[in-house]
Design a protein around this motif. Structure first.
Motif, PDB file in Angstrom:
ATOM      1  N   VAL A  73       0.855  -1.187   0.000  1.00 53.67           N
ATOM      2  CA  VAL A  73       0.000   0.000   0.000  1.00 53.67           C
ATOM      3  C   VAL A  73       0.890   1.235   0.000  1.00 53.67           C
ATOM      4  O   VAL A  73       1.873   1.299   0.753  1.00 53.67           O
ATOM      5  N   ALA A  74       0.553   2.216  -0.827  1.00 53.62           N
ATOM      6  CA  ALA A  74       1.311   3.463  -0.887  1.00 53.62           C
ATOM      7  C   ALA A  74       0.393   4.644  -0.612  1.00 53.62           C
ATOM      8  O   ALA A  74      -0.708   4.734  -1.166  1.00 53.62           O
ATOM      9  N   HIS A  75       0.856   5.527   0.265  1.00 51.22           N
ATOM     10  CA  HIS A  75       0.135   6.771   0.547  1.00 51.22           C
ATOM     11  C   HIS A  75       0.898   7.946  -0.052  1.00 51.22           C
ATOM     12  O   HIS A  75       2.045   7.816  -0.476  1.00 51.22           O
ATOM     13  N   ASP A  76       0.261   9.115  -0.045  1.00 48.69           N
ATOM     14  CA  ASP A  76       0.963  10.345  -0.397  1.00 48.69           C
ATOM     15  C   ASP A  76       1.288  11.098   0.890  1.00 48.69           C
ATOM     16  O   ASP A  76       1.112  10.581   1.988  1.00 48.69           O
ATOM     17  N   GLY A  77       1.779  12.333   0.751  1.00 45.83           N
ATOM     18  CA  GLY A  77       2.314  13.050   1.901  1.00 45.83           C
ATOM     19  C   GLY A  77       1.351  13.262   3.042  1.00 45.83           C
ATOM     20  O   GLY A  77       1.749  13.264   4.206  1.00 45.83           O
ATOM     21  N   ASP A  78       0.056  13.468   2.729  1.00 47.71           N
ATOM     22  CA  ASP A  78      -0.907  13.672   3.816  1.00 47.71           C
ATOM     23  C   ASP A  78      -1.853  12.496   3.977  1.00 47.71           C
ATOM     24  O   ASP A  78      -2.799  12.555   4.760  1.00 47.71           O
ATOM     25  N   ALA A  79      -1.591  11.415   3.231  1.00 47.85           N
ATOM     26  CA  ALA A  79      -2.296  10.132   3.387  1.00 47.85           C
ATOM     27  C   ALA A  79      -3.795  10.240   3.133  1.00 47.85           C
ATOM     28  O   ALA A  79      -4.581   9.526   3.754  1.00 47.85           O
ATOM     29  N   ASP A  80      -4.200  11.091   2.195  1.00 47.45           N
ATOM     30  CA  ASP A  80      -5.594  11.035   1.771  1.00 47.45           C
ATOM     31  C   ASP A  80      -5.737  10.185   0.511  1.00 47.45           C
ATOM     32  O   ASP A  80      -6.842   9.997   0.012  1.00 47.45           O
TER      33      ASP A  80
END
Length: 452
Positions: free
Chosen positions: A243-250
């Motif tokens: 699983v990959a998120h971005d900087g603010d995890a939205d």
């Protein structure tokens, strides 16, 4: 910066476009506008303020907190947490507004300010416009009304936010994740502590990468915009998926056990079928944008589900969901909104529910994601053209009609003017990649000649 508020708050290069003075002024303006709108209803207002780990977030947070407190708002500082965590805590703590400092998937020099209304919902457009107007008035000389003495806001740290948010996430899951090995790429961002903690508490064996934020490395070659590290780690560790998120995890994107990407469309498809099975997919309908792959639309129709498509942007997805009472929506980029449990896109929640589906069914993510076939998609940006004439050019309209006739029911064309730059995006989908490239190339040439 032109108009300050874009589709996702105010964003720009920190300390150049987005300065401490701007952050302070917008915060004061937000407090005044919400007070005038009756949001505070005569009681002492409270705000939740969080940020991602960007270095610039440290001084911008100080400016926002100072602005709110100077306007008589009590502030709860929750520190580094994902955007959806700040939205959740705004609602759970009964706060009158929330403020998140983040530029999401953007590179480190950028930062942004996003305001949430009571309940953790994004501000309506008219409130954002009013905040911007009031900020401009006072920036050019109109005095603020300033409380003094006991009227100024008080500032406290709220250290329970992480545990409270993780408990909320765990409480949403329909089943545990025992037996799964999952690699998490946290993009050196706001979910570096939250996401591994939540997956581990839910029973998964967790391997983390991109989970050592230093304020400068957010989104740097990792996370949802750079999946190569995650793909390699999943294969190396023989994990069930990643699983990959971005900087603010939205956002949430995934990688199956073979290292193949699972995008937002495929995640939506998997969750839609799971929610229908559990009786939580209201009206048997999913909301997505016009940029979703045609394969997603065909898959949903094949499963007997309806698809509502909106303009590009998660705020438009959310507006449609709230207006019509739908439960699930999202974007190909990985913004997934599960409205029964979140007021905005929540990458950690999305990843957990995806993992829960894998654990519940005993099927691989690759198998589950196979419910839809991604049709080849070609996107060409055509710069230095008059984007305002896309819908009025007879030459371009005729070229699109010819292209759609050639593609038939197994392809489509989308021309989308950029909202911020003098360019037009040409997107073509087809069953065959060479056909998609050929049609997209011809249309791009027509855009240049007709609008250049």
């Amino acid at each position: 910066m032109g108009r300050l508020f874009g589709t996702d708050g105010v964003r720009g290069v920190a300390n150049a476009d987005l300065t401490a003075e701007l952050a302070l002024g917008l915060s004061v303006a937000a407090a005044h506008v919400l007070a005038e709108a009756g949001t505070f209803e005569g009681h002492r207002p409270v705000a939740v303020v969080g940020r991602d780990p960007r270095a610039s977030g440290e001084f911008l947070e100080a400016a926002v907190v100072a602005g709110l407190a100077s306007a008589g708002v009590d502030v709860l500082r929750v520190g580094v947490l994902p955007t959806p965590a700040v939205a959740h805590l705004t609602g759970a703590l009964g706060a009158d507004l929330g403020v998140m400092l983040s530029a999401s998937h953007n590179a480190m020099p950028d930062n942004g300010i996003k305001f949430f209304a009571r309940g953790g919902h994004k501000l309506a457009d008219e409130l954002e416009d009013r905040i911007e107007s009031v900020y401009e008035q006072h920036r050019t000389g109109a005095p603020w009304q300033r409380p003094t003495g006991s009227g100024v806001g008080r500032v406290k740290s709220y250290d329970q936010g992480l545990d409270q948010y993780v408990a909320h996430l765990i409480g949403v899951l329909p089943n545990r994740l025992d037996g799964l090995k999952i690699v998490l790429d946290e993009a050196h961002g706001a979910a570096a502590r939250v996401s591994p903690e939540a997956f581990a508490r839910a029973g998964a064996e967790v391997i983390t990468i991109g989970a050592q934020p230093d304020g400068l490395n957010i989104n740097d070659g990792c996370g949802s915009t750079h999946l190569d590290l995650l793909k390699a780690a999943v294969v190396e560790h023989k994990a069930d998926f990643g699983v990959a998120h971005d900087g603010d995890a939205d956002r949430c994107l995934a990688v199956d056990h073979t290292g193949a990407e699972v995008d937002g469309d495929q995640i939506l498809a998997v969750l839609a079928l799971a929610m229908r099975e559990h009786g939580t997919l209201r009206h048997d309908t999913v909301v997505a944008t016009v940029m979703s792959n045609l394969g997603f639309k065909l898959a949903m129709e094949g499963q007997g589900l309806a698809l509502v498509q909106t303009a590009v942007g998660d705020r438009y997805v959310l507006e449609s969901m709230k207006e019509h009472g739908f439960a699930l929506g999202g974007e190909q980029s990985g913004h997934v909104i599960i409205l029964d449990h979140a007021t905005t896109g929540d990458g950690t929640l999305t990843g957990l529910l995806l993992a829960a589906r894998v654990a519940e069914t005993g099927r691989t993510l690759a198998d589950l994601a196979g419910v839809m076939e991604r049709l080849p998609q070609v996107l060409i940006n055509v710069p230095d053209v008059d984007r305002t004439r896309v819908k009025t050019s007879a030459e371009l309209t005729a070229a699109v009609v010819d292209a759609e006739r050639e593609l038939g029911s197994t392809g489509r064309v989308l021309l989308r003017p950029s909202g911020t730059e003098p360019l037009v995006r040409v997107m073509v989908e087809a069953a065959d990649i060479e056909q998609a490239r050929s049609v997209a190339g011809r249309l791009a040439d027509v855009v240049k000649s007709a609008l250049g």
